[in-house]
Design an enzyme around this catalytic site. Structure first.
Site, mmCIF file in Angstrom:
data_model
loop_
_atom_site.group_PDB
_atom_site.id
_atom_site.type_symbol
_atom_site.label_atom_id
_atom_site.label_comp_id
_atom_site.label_asym_id
_atom_site.label_seq_id
_atom_site.Cartn_x
_atom_site.Cartn_y
_atom_site.Cartn_z
ATOM 1 N N LYS A 48 0.295 -1.530 -12.340
ATOM 2 C CA LYS A 48 -1.122 -1.130 -12.292
ATOM 3 C C LYS A 48 -1.257 0.392 -12.176
ATOM 4 O O LYS A 48 -2.005 1.018 -12.916
ATOM 5 C CB LYS A 48 -1.832 -1.795 -11.095
ATOM 6 C CG LYS A 48 -1.765 -3.317 -11.127
ATOM 7 C CD LYS A 48 -2.478 -3.947 -9.922
ATOM 8 C CE LYS A 48 -1.849 -3.663 -8.581
ATOM 9 N NZ LYS A 48 -0.511 -4.263 -8.376
ATOM 10 N N ARG B 191 -8.801 -7.670 -3.963
ATOM 11 C CA ARG B 191 -7.649 -8.553 -3.775
ATOM 12 C C ARG B 191 -8.031 -9.871 -3.133
ATOM 13 O O ARG B 191 -7.139 -10.690 -2.885
ATOM 14 C CB ARG B 191 -6.624 -7.861 -2.886
ATOM 15 C CG ARG B 191 -5.499 -7.167 -3.662
ATOM 16 C CD ARG B 191 -4.831 -6.229 -2.682
ATOM 17 N NE ARG B 191 -3.427 -6.086 -2.826
ATOM 18 C CZ ARG B 191 -2.821 -4.979 -3.275
ATOM 19 N NH1 ARG B 191 -3.521 -3.971 -3.740
ATOM 20 N NH2 ARG B 191 -1.523 -4.893 -3.277
ATOM 21 N N ARG C 28 11.396 1.574 -7.262
ATOM 22 C CA ARG C 28 10.249 2.485 -7.439
ATOM 23 C C ARG C 28 10.378 3.749 -6.588
ATOM 24 O O ARG C 28 10.762 3.703 -5.438
ATOM 25 C CB ARG C 28 8.957 1.754 -7.042
ATOM 26 C CG ARG C 28 7.757 2.684 -6.907
ATOM 27 C CD ARG C 28 6.446 1.954 -6.973
ATOM 28 N NE ARG C 28 6.227 0.978 -5.929
ATOM 29 C CZ ARG C 28 5.181 0.141 -5.917
ATOM 30 N NH1 ARG C 28 4.293 0.173 -6.906
ATOM 31 N NH2 ARG C 28 5.042 -0.708 -4.941
ATOM 32 N N ARG D 64 8.321 4.253 -0.819
ATOM 33 C CA ARG D 64 7.416 3.629 0.147
ATOM 34 C C ARG D 64 8.186 2.798 1.162
ATOM 35 O O ARG D 64 9.123 2.086 0.808
ATOM 36 C CB ARG D 64 6.416 2.739 -0.590
ATOM 37 C CG ARG D 64 5.270 3.522 -1.161
ATOM 38 C CD ARG D 64 4.436 2.737 -2.113
ATOM 39 N NE ARG D 64 4.065 1.413 -1.632
ATOM 40 C CZ ARG D 64 3.306 0.570 -2.312
ATOM 41 N NH1 ARG D 64 2.832 0.939 -3.503
ATOM 42 N NH2 ARG D 64 3.024 -0.607 -1.829
ATOM 43 N N ARG E 23 4.508 -9.757 0.248
ATOM 44 C CA ARG E 23 3.396 -9.272 -0.588
ATOM 45 C C ARG E 23 3.138 -10.227 -1.753
ATOM 46 O O ARG E 23 1.995 -10.450 -2.144
ATOM 47 C CB ARG E 23 3.700 -7.851 -1.088
ATOM 48 C CG ARG E 23 3.478 -6.816 0.019
ATOM 49 C CD ARG E 23 4.303 -5.572 -0.141
ATOM 50 N NE ARG E 23 4.025 -4.815 -1.337
ATOM 51 C CZ ARG E 23 4.831 -3.865 -1.807
ATOM 52 N NH1 ARG E 23 5.947 -3.552 -1.164
ATOM 53 N NH2 ARG E 23 4.512 -3.225 -2.899
HETATM 54 P P1 ADP Z 1 1.829 -1.427 -9.127
HETATM 55 O O1 ADP Z 1 0.873 -0.254 -9.065
HETATM 56 O O2 ADP Z 1 1.239 -2.593 -9.875
HETATM 57 O O3 ADP Z 1 2.377 -1.822 -7.804
HETATM 58 P P2 ADP Z 1 3.685 0.489 -10.419
HETATM 59 O O4 ADP Z 1 2.887 1.077 -11.508
HETATM 60 O O5 ADP Z 1 3.890 1.300 -9.195
HETATM 61 O O6 ADP Z 1 3.076 -0.972 -10.010
HETATM 62 O O7 ADP Z 1 5.093 0.016 -11.021
HETATM 63 C C1 ADP Z 1 6.110 -0.561 -10.184
HETATM 64 C C2 ADP Z 1 7.488 -0.030 -10.625
HETATM 65 O O8 ADP Z 1 7.821 -0.577 -11.910
HETATM 66 C C3 ADP Z 1 7.544 1.488 -10.783
HETATM 67 O O9 ADP Z 1 8.825 1.926 -10.373
HETATM 68 C C4 ADP Z 1 7.331 1.718 -12.293
HETATM 69 O O10 ADP Z 1 7.988 2.898 -12.759
HETATM 70 C C5 ADP Z 1 7.974 0.473 -12.886
HETATM 71 N N1 ADP Z 1 7.288 -0.014 -14.108
HETATM 72 C C6 ADP Z 1 5.965 0.081 -14.413
HETATM 73 N N2 ADP Z 1 5.716 -0.500 -15.620
HETATM 74 C C7 ADP Z 1 6.906 -0.985 -16.072
HETATM 75 C C8 ADP Z 1 7.309 -1.697 -17.271
HETATM 76 N N3 ADP Z 1 6.426 -2.046 -18.221
HETATM 77 N N4 ADP Z 1 8.625 -2.025 -17.391
HETATM 78 C C9 ADP Z 1 9.521 -1.692 -16.414
HETATM 79 N N5 ADP Z 1 9.197 -1.036 -15.283
HETATM 80 C C10 ADP Z 1 7.910 -0.673 -15.104
HETATM 81 P P1 ADP Z 2 1.311 -2.859 -4.574
HETATM 82 O O1 ADP Z 2 2.431 -2.029 -5.107
HETATM 83 O O2 ADP Z 2 1.755 -4.032 -3.748
HETATM 84 O O3 ADP Z 2 0.302 -3.239 -5.604
HETATM 85 P P2 ADP Z 2 -0.586 -1.253 -2.981
HETATM 86 O O4 ADP Z 2 -0.239 0.179 -2.861
HETATM 87 O O5 ADP Z 2 -1.731 -1.638 -3.833
HETATM 88 O O6 ADP Z 2 0.732 -1.995 -3.391
HETATM 89 O O7 ADP Z 2 -0.843 -1.874 -1.527
HETATM 90 C C1 ADP Z 2 0.048 -1.640 -0.453
HETATM 91 C C2 ADP Z 2 -0.467 -2.402 0.772
HETATM 92 O O8 ADP Z 2 -1.752 -1.901 1.153
HETATM 93 C C3 ADP Z 2 -0.666 -3.903 0.573
HETATM 94 O O9 ADP Z 2 0.515 -4.640 0.812
HETATM 95 C C4 ADP Z 2 -1.756 -4.203 1.605
HETATM 96 O O10 ADP Z 2 -1.214 -4.268 2.923
HETATM 97 C C5 ADP Z 2 -2.623 -2.955 1.547
HETATM 98 N N1 ADP Z 2 -3.732 -3.060 0.555
HETATM 99 C C6 ADP Z 2 -3.917 -2.267 -0.549
HETATM 100 N N2 ADP Z 2 -5.023 -2.610 -1.204
HETATM 101 C C7 ADP Z 2 -5.578 -3.648 -0.514
HETATM 102 C C8 ADP Z 2 -6.723 -4.465 -0.694
HETATM 103 N N3 ADP Z 2 -7.564 -4.278 -1.729
HETATM 104 N N4 ADP Z 2 -6.954 -5.449 0.226
HETATM 105 C C9 ADP Z 2 -6.148 -5.644 1.278
HETATM 106 N N5 ADP Z 2 -5.037 -4.927 1.506
HETATM 107 C C10 ADP Z 2 -4.750 -3.927 0.625
#
Ligand code: ADP
Ligand code: ADP
Ligand code: ZN
Length: 210
Positions: free
Chosen positions: A14, A89, A123, A157, A168
């Protein structure tokens, strides 16, 4: 004001996709995860209340999240809408959002659970500009140097470890995935196969936004 939601499990991509489409959409990226991490770092009341949930891989209570969003939409750059990443969420959050802004598209980035742990555990991101990388799938061009801003300050992180990822994922399946049907019934839900190259996914997202 009309907003976009990027939806999907932890590690779906995302944040990666949000950074790539924000220029085409003109909508600022809003990550509740980033906002919460900033609050924890700054030791604010919100950060103190949220930290335990985040460390445990549990969702932070809806009231805290909804207050953050209510404040965020008052910022001047939100007039044309926002691109939400990791929010809403829960159905409660989605119902609150519906009273705050119109949502034109929900983009669901679908990645099987079996791929999530390796995504999350590899990541890292730039401490200076927030650009997201991966040890294997999306490394920086020069090791340890951010492609976007040149900073050498990279961070990981605290919750990006295997035990917390499983928590999660549980939270996602139990509390967040029911939102897919909720948005699907409104006819604004777009499913994208997120288990492909980053560029292909970006192309498909931009198509579904047209
Ligand atoms: P989210 O915001 O949904 O938690 P991230 O954008 O942080 O996800 O992506 C999670 C990890 O996967 C990061 O290390 C990112 O570089 C990697 N990643 C993102 N998109 C892809 C993809 N299409 N294929 C492989 N790895 C990816
Ligand atoms: P992810 O890589 O899991 O998509 P985020 O950075 O979006 O991670 O979220 C990290 C943490 O922050 C989650 O595990 C949760 O504890 C909290 N969090 C983030 N966004 C929300 C939300 N919209 N509602 C509830 N908790 C949230
Ligand atoms: Zn950077």
């Amino acid at each position: 004001m009309s907003s976009i939601v990027l939806f999907g499990p932890p590690g779906a991509g995302k944040g990666t996709q949000a950074a790539r489409i924000t220029e085409s959409t003109g909508l600022p990226q809003v990550s509740t995860g980033d906002m919460l991490r900033a609050a924890v770092k700054n030791g604010t009341k919100t950060g103190i209340a949220a930290k335990g949930y985040m460390d445990a891989g549990k969702l932070v209570p809806d009231s805290i999240i909804i207050d953050l969003i209510r404040d965020r939409v008052k910022e001047p750059d939100a007039v044309n809408g926002l691109m939400f990443d990791g929010f809403p969420r829960t159905i409660n959050q989605a119902e609150a959002l519906a009273t705050i802004t119109e949502v034109s598209h929900v983009i669901a980035i679908e990645v099987p659970d079996s791929k999530i742990v390796e995504r999350i555990c590899g990541r890292y991101s730039c401490a200076s500009c927030g650009a997201v990388f991966h040890d294997v799938f999306n490394p920086t061009t020069v090791q340890g140097v951010c492609d976007e801003c040149g900073s050498t300050d990279m961070k990981r992180r605290a919750d990006d470890n295997e035990a917390t990822v499983n928590q999660r994922l549980n939270a996602y399946h139990q509390q967040t995935s029911p939102l897919a049907d909720w948005y699907d019934s409104k006819g604004i839900f777009h499913r994208i196969d997120g288990d492909r190259a980053i560029d292909e996914i970006t192309g498909d997202i931009l198509k579904s936004l047209n």
